[in-house]
Scaffold this motif. Structure first.
Motif, PDB file in Angstrom:
ATOM      1  N   SER B 301       0.769  -1.257   0.141  1.00 50.85           N
ATOM      2  CA  SER B 301      -0.103   0.157   0.015  1.00 50.85           C
ATOM      3  C   SER B 301       0.968   1.292  -0.117  1.00 50.85           C
ATOM      4  N   GLY B 305       1.359   2.136  -3.703  1.00 51.69           N
ATOM      5  CA  GLY B 305      -0.178   2.741  -3.805  1.00 51.69           C
ATOM      6  C   GLY B 305      -0.208   4.031  -4.022  1.00 51.69           C
ATOM      7  N   LEU B 326      -4.312   0.662  -2.802  1.00 47.77           N
ATOM      8  CA  LEU B 326      -3.901  -0.137  -3.893  1.00 47.77           C
ATOM      9  C   LEU B 326      -5.369  -0.367  -4.801  1.00 47.77           C
TER      10      LEU B 326
END
Lengths: 454, 454
Positions: B301, B305, B326
């Motif tokens: 993430s 992300g 994500l």
């Protein structure tokens, strides 16, 4: 002082010496006998099976305190001291005027008190130049503990695990292997004893007694290998004395003395350690504490066994020990407390029981798991099935106090956690757990196999 | 002073107030948005999902310290304070001049830090007259923790468990049921969200995001039921601040200040708690400590992300949170660290990362288990796969010190134990563990599904 929920001693308060309870007993436990000669085993004979330092400890009935080696103390510091917990929430749930304490030995990855003896046993073997150890394990706690200690001290390990336990607890294999040890379900085809038993009883779930035979045979037939045992022996009770010594230190700090101390008893390692400090006082007339051994109704060595010389194993290759025994051929029903499935009992505790210093009580496993569930919900900790035997009797004692209005101080040993025993809890939760109680005929047949010793 | 291997604070040193890190941030985390109106969610809206006290905590960005209710403190005393451990044995094995410490949150039956937030969440629900809670669990630690807290405070519980985790850890079901809760593998046919997902992806192993959707839907459609969450939320990081507050108290006692603090990060509950006290100092210019979030390469993430508004769940029924994500549709590969399989990240930690107060590192699971095995053999404790992410980076930092000759003080959070993760260790031990790394195309497709928010 306000008594804390959990009391942790400082690491400087970890005992630096083990307490040897034999030195305080008026009647010492009877010596181990060589089964061939029926004479007391010698140091030399023991040295073929155990490391020298451990053989010495096994035979030393007179030295009251024995130094803990520095490397073992360093290892102890990673999981000791263990906490003394006041079970405030359980007391409230029971509505008892009793004060309930437990000494909790489960805060380590082996999940039990077994690490206390695994560490010195691995250390002494390494110090003597051994490269391998063999042992047996019932519930898997001893096997895990020894695997942990062997990984740390750098020595190989082969573990024979009681087959029924290895099937009930598949993940014990994984954890023992994660620490680098080999695990073999017992009875196995790796030893003569195992092969013979499999031929006679192909469907047997095994027993601690049989796994011991296999591990001993493996050790004596392997180079630079020694056998180690997690219970029963005098040396193991010696190492476990750290539990009882810490217990007394903590109780002294909060200004309490137990009225009763309760521990589960399979081979006696936990109970012997738990009671040692107060028992040494009792033996000198300094207190009048009640000590209660709790055993499974399926394997009732104290309450239905005989105080006699018997083999420590099924295969009759160990020395003879004078102890409460159900007969070395006794194979208990498939009780979930694998660590209590042993036909005999520590010779030290056997002598103390025979002399009236120790009481014993047998309990059925459905009642044990009932107590364990109640305990878990109120005290957060999920007990191991073995430890839950002590929980059962502690609750019974606390309920008796509720009846009588007495505010007794009850102490019990919570030897370990049940994280690898979830199949047992599943069985209890689903209402499918059964109790196993041997009938008299079965016991008589087993006891008829005791060796004759004059 | 000689620094002890394990330092336990006294129970009077358990914090009596939680630390609210938001009150110290120059840039506060962006508010949750109502996905229909795109306006900040109101207290009233939140009260339909959460208990009132928890909704208040969720929205309170200004009060620096919040009192811990007395019954929660009493519960904390059964498993807190947690120890600060000096990893002497690991340091020696690595040959590093660095000093390695870990704050160990695994000494309780849930096996993790999750109990710190489970207790107040169950308490507040009971105090508000609720009779039932619903939640999701990934690795099963949060589900166990909440089951334990609900058993103690006397409130029913339904747990939606990520299906792949429930299959990897069958005994988690047993332990959650032992504490009296219902467990349902997710996606399930019990909710509209679950049924829809099963139709589209019948073979999915599920994800935390989906299990959250199901638990929320269950809560809002059940009388006197509220939803609780074990991570991500501001309230959870608030409760977990006991970890970081204890850490600072203990470090002050031994006279040390960390150079670097390392924690694994799934939704952020552990890391947010661990760093809070020192981070509040850093935000006021009082230290220059490095803080490192460690995430699995399979669910990165922070490191791969986008910092944007997204749903907290797969089914798009929660408010929108501004966080590193994500994409709510992202379903990670079958990594064994179930607790880190979450598409998003705590908005608090996301803001701190965006503002440069926090670093992040993604690691592959084979390297994580290699570190876990090394750690276990030397430090005795078997880490949870999640915690082992922090172990990996702590070892890497210590090895960097060995290269550079620096004697840094490295602190990491050992959030829990791996006793229910033995299948993962089996996979690693047998050499069959694989790494899962999403490709760029997969991430782009997932991020394309982010909601548009101006």
């Amino acid at each position: 002082m306000k008594i804390p929920t959990k009391l942790y001693l400082d690491e400087t308060q970890i005992p630096r010496q083990w307490l040897n309870i034999r030195a305080f007993m008026k009647t010492r436990p009877a010596p181990l006998l060589n089964p061939g000669t029926l004479r007391p085993v010698t140091l030399e004979e023991l040295n073929g099976i155990f490391c020298e330092e451990l053989s010495k400890q096994e035979l030393d009935g007179v030295t009251p305190y024995i130094d803990i080696p520095e490397p073992v103390l360093e290892y102890y510091k990673m999981f000791r001291p263990s906490p003394l917990v006041r079970a405030y929430s359980l007391e409230k749930a029971l509505g008892t005027p009793a004060k309930i304490y437990y000494k909790f030995e489960g805060n380590n990855t082996s999940g039990s008190h077994k690490l206390n003896s695994a560490a010195p046993q691995a250390y002494y073997a390494k110090a003597q130049g051994m490269t391998k150890l063999s042992t047996e394990t019932g519930a898997g706690q001893w096997g895990t503990a020894l695997a942990m200690a062997c990984a740390y001290f750098g020595i190989d390990l082969t573990v024979f695990m009681v087959k029924v336990s290895s099937e009930q607890k598949p993940y014990r294999k994984a954890i023992i292997e994660t620490y680098g040890a080999d695990l073999i379900p017992s009875p196995s085809d790796k030893t003569g004893v195992g092969r013979a038993l499999l031929e006679e009883f192909p469907d047997t779930g095994g027993s601690l007694g049989c796994a011991i035979s296999e591990a001993v045979e493996f050790a004596v037939s392997t180079e630079k290998c020694r056998y180690v045992l997690g219970s029963v022996l005098n040396q193991v009770l010696l190492h476990q004395s750290v539990v009882g010594l810490e217990l007394k230190t903590a109780m002294d700090i909060i200004g309490e003395e137990p009225d009763v101390i309760i521990g589960c008893a399979g081979g006696g390692s936990n109970l012997g350690g738990l009671v040692c400090a107060y028992m040494s006082g009792r033996l000198r007339g300094r207190n009048n504490i009640r000590f209660i051994a709790v055993e499974p109704a399926s394997c009732p060595s104290f309450t239905r066994g005989r105080f006699a010389y018997d083999f420590c194993d099924t295969g009759k290759i160990t020395p003879l020990a004078k102890m409460y025994t159900l007969g070395h051929g006794f194979i208990p029903g498939a009780n979930h407390a694998g660590g209590l499935r042993y036909h005999g009992m520590s010779p030290i505790l056997s002598q103390l029981y025979s002399d009236g210093y120790l009481e014993a009580r047998a309990v059925e496993q459905t009642k044990v798991f009932e107590a364990a569930s109640l305990f878990a919900r109120h005290e957060t900790v999920l007990p191991a099935p073995e430890s839950a035997h002590a929980v059962r009797v502690a609750i019974d004692e606390a309920l008796a106090c509720k009846e009588s209005g007495e505010s007794k101080t009850i102490v019990f040993g919570l030897t370990g956690t049940g994280y690898f025993d979830m199949r047992a809890y599943q069985s209890y939760n689903s209402g499918q757990m059964a109790d196993f109680i041997p009938d008299d005929g079965e016991l008589q047949r087993s006891l008829a196999g005791l060796p004759s010793v004059d």
